[in-house]
Motif scaffolding. Structure first.
Motif, PDB file in Angstrom:
ATOM      1  N   ASN A  61     -88.038  60.614   3.497  1.00  0.00           N
ATOM      2  CA  ASN A  61     -88.930  59.702   2.572  1.00  0.00           C
ATOM      3  C   ASN A  61     -88.405  60.579   0.849  1.00  0.00           C
ATOM      4  O   ASN A  61     -87.358  61.680   0.812  1.00  0.00           O
ATOM      5  N   TYR A  62     -89.151  60.712   0.154  1.00  0.00           N
ATOM      6  CA  TYR A  62     -88.799  60.647  -1.686  1.00  0.00           C
ATOM      7  C   TYR A  62     -88.145  61.849  -1.188  1.00  0.00           C
ATOM      8  O   TYR A  62     -87.949  63.263  -2.394  1.00  0.00           O
ATOM      9  N   ALA A  63     -90.055  63.184  -0.571  1.00  0.00           N
ATOM     10  CA  ALA A  63     -90.177  64.359  -0.764  1.00  0.00           C
ATOM     11  C   ALA A  63     -88.622  65.614   0.013  1.00  0.00           C
ATOM     12  O   ALA A  63     -88.449  66.335  -0.755  1.00  0.00           O
ATOM     13  N   ALA A  64     -88.378  64.797   1.288  1.00  0.00           N
ATOM     14  CA  ALA A  64     -87.120  65.542   1.880  1.00  0.00           C
ATOM     15  C   ALA A  64     -85.914  65.221   1.106  1.00  0.00           C
ATOM     16  O   ALA A  64     -85.042  65.973   0.465  1.00  0.00           O
ATOM     17  N   ALA A  65     -85.512  64.236  -0.239  1.00  0.00           N
ATOM     18  CA  ALA A  65     -84.850  64.285  -1.468  1.00  0.00           C
ATOM     19  C   ALA A  65     -84.650  65.273  -2.087  1.00  0.00           C
ATOM     20  O   ALA A  65     -83.481  65.306  -2.287  1.00  0.00           O
ATOM     21  N   ALA A  66     -85.936  64.969  -2.112  1.00  0.00           N
ATOM     22  CA  ALA A  66     -86.613  66.425  -2.875  1.00  0.00           C
ATOM     23  C   ALA A  66     -85.924  67.921  -2.925  1.00  0.00           C
ATOM     24  O   ALA A  66     -85.255  68.345  -3.727  1.00  0.00           O
ATOM     25  N   ARG A  67     -85.941  68.111  -1.644  1.00  0.00           N
ATOM     26  CA  ARG A  67     -85.377  68.833  -1.429  1.00  0.00           C
ATOM     27  C   ARG A  67     -83.844  69.195  -1.100  1.00  0.00           C
ATOM     28  O   ARG A  67     -83.490  69.985  -0.927  1.00  0.00           O
ATOM     29  N   TRP A  68     -83.263  68.289  -0.747  1.00  0.00           N
ATOM     30  CA  TRP A  68     -82.423  68.310  -0.827  1.00  0.00           C
ATOM     31  C   TRP A  68     -81.275  67.939  -2.354  1.00  0.00           C
ATOM     32  O   TRP A  68     -80.407  68.911  -1.834  1.00  0.00           O
ATOM     33  N   LEU A  69     -82.022  67.813  -2.774  1.00  0.00           N
ATOM     34  CA  LEU A  69     -81.570  67.993  -4.183  1.00  0.00           C
ATOM     35  C   LEU A  69     -82.168  69.089  -5.676  1.00  0.00           C
ATOM     36  O   LEU A  69     -81.380  69.246  -6.046  1.00  0.00           O
ATOM     37  N   CYS A  70     -82.899  69.823  -4.608  1.00  0.00           N
ATOM     38  CA  CYS A  70     -83.240  71.101  -4.989  1.00  0.00           C
ATOM     39  C   CYS A  70     -84.160  71.006  -6.275  1.00  0.00           C
ATOM     40  O   CYS A  70     -84.034  71.417  -7.323  1.00  0.00           O
ATOM     41  N   VAL A  71     -84.518  69.460  -6.487  1.00  0.00           N
ATOM     42  CA  VAL A  71     -85.787  68.816  -7.623  1.00  0.00           C
ATOM     43  C   VAL A  71     -86.689  69.022  -6.833  1.00  0.00           C
ATOM     44  O   VAL A  71     -87.084  69.371  -6.112  1.00  0.00           O
ATOM     45  N   THR A  72     -87.828  68.262  -8.249  1.00  0.00           N
ATOM     46  CA  THR A  72     -89.839  68.589  -7.851  1.00  0.00           C
ATOM     47  C   THR A  72     -89.406  66.471  -7.078  1.00  0.00           C
ATOM     48  O   THR A  72     -88.741  66.544  -8.474  1.00  0.00           O
ATOM     49  N   ARG A  73     -90.538  67.109  -6.767  1.00  0.00           N
ATOM     50  CA  ARG A  73     -90.854  64.974  -5.865  1.00  0.00           C
ATOM     51  C   ARG A  73     -90.766  64.598  -7.047  1.00  0.00           C
ATOM     52  O   ARG A  73     -90.505  63.098  -7.194  1.00  0.00           O
ATOM     53  N   ALA A  74     -91.282  64.616  -8.337  1.00  0.00           N
ATOM     54  CA  ALA A  74     -91.036  63.616  -9.834  1.00  0.00           C
ATOM     55  C   ALA A  74     -89.761  63.429 -10.190  1.00  0.00           C
ATOM     56  O   ALA A  74     -89.531  62.474 -11.458  1.00  0.00           O
ATOM     57  N   ARG A  75     -88.575  64.617 -10.021  1.00  0.00           N
ATOM     58  CA  ARG A  75     -87.947  64.055 -10.795  1.00  0.00           C
ATOM     59  C   ARG A  75     -86.390  63.341  -9.875  1.00  0.00           C
ATOM     60  O   ARG A  75     -85.953  62.841 -10.894  1.00  0.00           O
ATOM     61  N   VAL A  76     -87.350  63.233  -8.760  1.00  0.00           N
ATOM     62  CA  VAL A  76     -86.461  62.196  -7.572  1.00  0.00           C
ATOM     63  C   VAL A  76     -86.989  60.435  -7.915  1.00  0.00           C
ATOM     64  O   VAL A  76     -86.054  59.651  -8.406  1.00  0.00           O
ATOM     65  N   SER A  77     -88.424  60.826  -7.945  1.00  0.00           N
ATOM     66  CA  SER A  77     -88.560  59.005  -8.557  1.00  0.00           C
ATOM     67  C   SER A  77     -88.585  58.946  -9.976  1.00  0.00           C
ATOM     68  O   SER A  77     -88.304  57.486 -10.575  1.00  0.00           O
ATOM     69  N   GLN A  78     -88.003  59.982 -11.670  1.00  0.00           N
ATOM     70  CA  GLN A  78     -87.634  59.589 -12.361  1.00  0.00           C
ATOM     71  C   GLN A  78     -86.380  58.850 -12.260  1.00  0.00           C
ATOM     72  O   GLN A  78     -85.744  57.988 -13.079  1.00  0.00           O
ATOM     73  N   ILE A  79     -85.781  59.780 -10.929  1.00  0.00           N
ATOM     74  CA  ILE A  79     -84.185  59.077 -11.128  1.00  0.00           C
ATOM     75  C   ILE A  79     -84.241  57.448 -10.004  1.00  0.00           C
ATOM     76  O   ILE A  79     -83.371  56.773 -10.657  1.00  0.00           O
ATOM     77  N   VAL A  80     -85.128  57.823  -9.219  1.00  0.00           N
ATOM     78  CA  VAL A  80     -84.786  57.086  -8.513  1.00  0.00           C
ATOM     79  C   VAL A  80     -85.499  54.710  -9.246  1.00  0.00           C
ATOM     80  O   VAL A  80     -84.950  54.356  -9.339  1.00  0.00           O
ATOM     81  N   GLY A  81     -86.586  56.070 -10.630  1.00  0.00           N
ATOM     82  CA  GLY A  81     -86.706  54.834 -10.801  1.00  0.00           C
ATOM     83  C   GLY A  81     -85.688  53.916 -12.131  1.00  0.00           C
ATOM     84  O   GLY A  81     -85.854  52.855 -12.408  1.00  0.00           O
ATOM     85  N   LEU A  82     -84.549  54.995 -11.875  1.00  0.00           N
ATOM     86  CA  LEU A  82     -83.543  53.658 -12.887  1.00  0.00           C
ATOM     87  C   LEU A  82     -82.817  53.034 -12.640  1.00  0.00           C
ATOM     88  O   LEU A  82     -82.120  51.967 -12.953  1.00  0.00           O
ATOM     89  N   ALA A  83     -82.981  52.891 -10.674  1.00  0.00           N
ATOM     90  CA  ALA A  83     -82.930  51.381  -9.779  1.00  0.00           C
ATOM     91  C   ALA A  83     -83.558  50.224 -10.176  1.00  0.00           C
ATOM     92  O   ALA A  83     -83.042  49.458  -9.967  1.00  0.00           O
ATOM     93  N   PHE A  84     -84.454  50.573 -11.186  1.00  0.00           N
ATOM     94  CA  PHE A  84     -85.612  49.299 -11.320  1.00  0.00           C
ATOM     95  C   PHE A  84     -84.792  48.941 -13.007  1.00  0.00           C
ATOM     96  O   PHE A  84     -85.599  47.330 -12.856  1.00  0.00           O
TER      97      PHE A  84
END
Length: 144
Positions: A61-84
Motif C-alpha cells: 500500500n501507500y504507507a509501505a511506499a512512504a516507508r520505502w521512500l522515507c517520506v510521509t504518506r501525504a507526500r506519496v499521495s502528492q507524488i502519485v497524484g501526478l499520474a492523474f
C-alpha cells in the motif's frame, strides 16, 4: 605543562527519517541519474514506479511506499497524484528539455492534476505554460 590536546576527526552520515519508527532504506533513491532529468520529470516517473510496485504486490500500500521512500504518506499521495495528469500533459512534461523542463514546478502541476476532466487540465496547463517567464517564454528564448 599539560598533556598535548588530542583531536579526532571523523565523518558521520546522518539520514533523517520522517518518523522514528520508519528507518530509511538505502534503495529509496529513484533510478534516474541526477542532473539528467528535471525534478518534475523524476517525480512523474516515480509516481508510476510506486503504482507499479503496489500493483505487482512488491509494496502492499501507500504507507509501505512512504516507508520505502522515507517520506510521509501525504507526500506519496502528492507524488502519485501526478499520474492523474492527462496523458498529453505527461508526454509534454517528459519530452521537455533544458530550461523548458527546469521551469516546471510540481506545486503548479498538482493544481492541474486536481482537475478531474482532462480538457480542464489542458486549459489550466496552457494558463501555466503561457504565463510570463514560464515554458513558452523559455522555449522562445532558447530558440532566439
Amino acid at each position: 605543562m599539560g598533556a598535548p590536546a588530542l583531536r579526532f576527526e571523523y565523518q558521520v552520515a546522518i539520514r533523517r527519517s520522517p518518523r522514528p519508527d520508519a528507518p530509511c532504506r538505502g534503495d529509496a533513491t529513484p533510478s534516474a541519474t541526477p542532473g539528467e532529468f528535471a525534478p518534475v520529470q523524476r517525480l512523474l516517473a516515480l509516481a508510476y514506479e510506486i503504482e507499479n510496485r503496489i500493483r505487482s504486490g512488491v509494496l502492499p500500500n501507500y504507507a509501505a511506499a512512504a516507508r520505502w521512500l522515507c517520506v510521509t504518506r501525504a507526500r506519496v499521495s502528492q507524488i502519485v497524484g501526478l499520474a492523474f495528469l492527462a496523458p498529453s500533459i505527461q508526454e509534454r512534461i517528459l519530452r521537455a528539455m533544458g530550461r523548458e523542463a527546469a521551469v516546471l514546478h510540481e506545486r503548479e502541476l498538482r493544481t492541474v492534476a486536481a482537475e478531474a476532466v482532462w480538457a480542464q487540465q489542458e486549459a489550466r496547463w496552457e494558463a501555466i505554460r503561457c504565463a510570463p517567464g514560464r515554458i513558452a517564454s523559455a522555449a522562445a528564448s532558447a530558440a532566439g
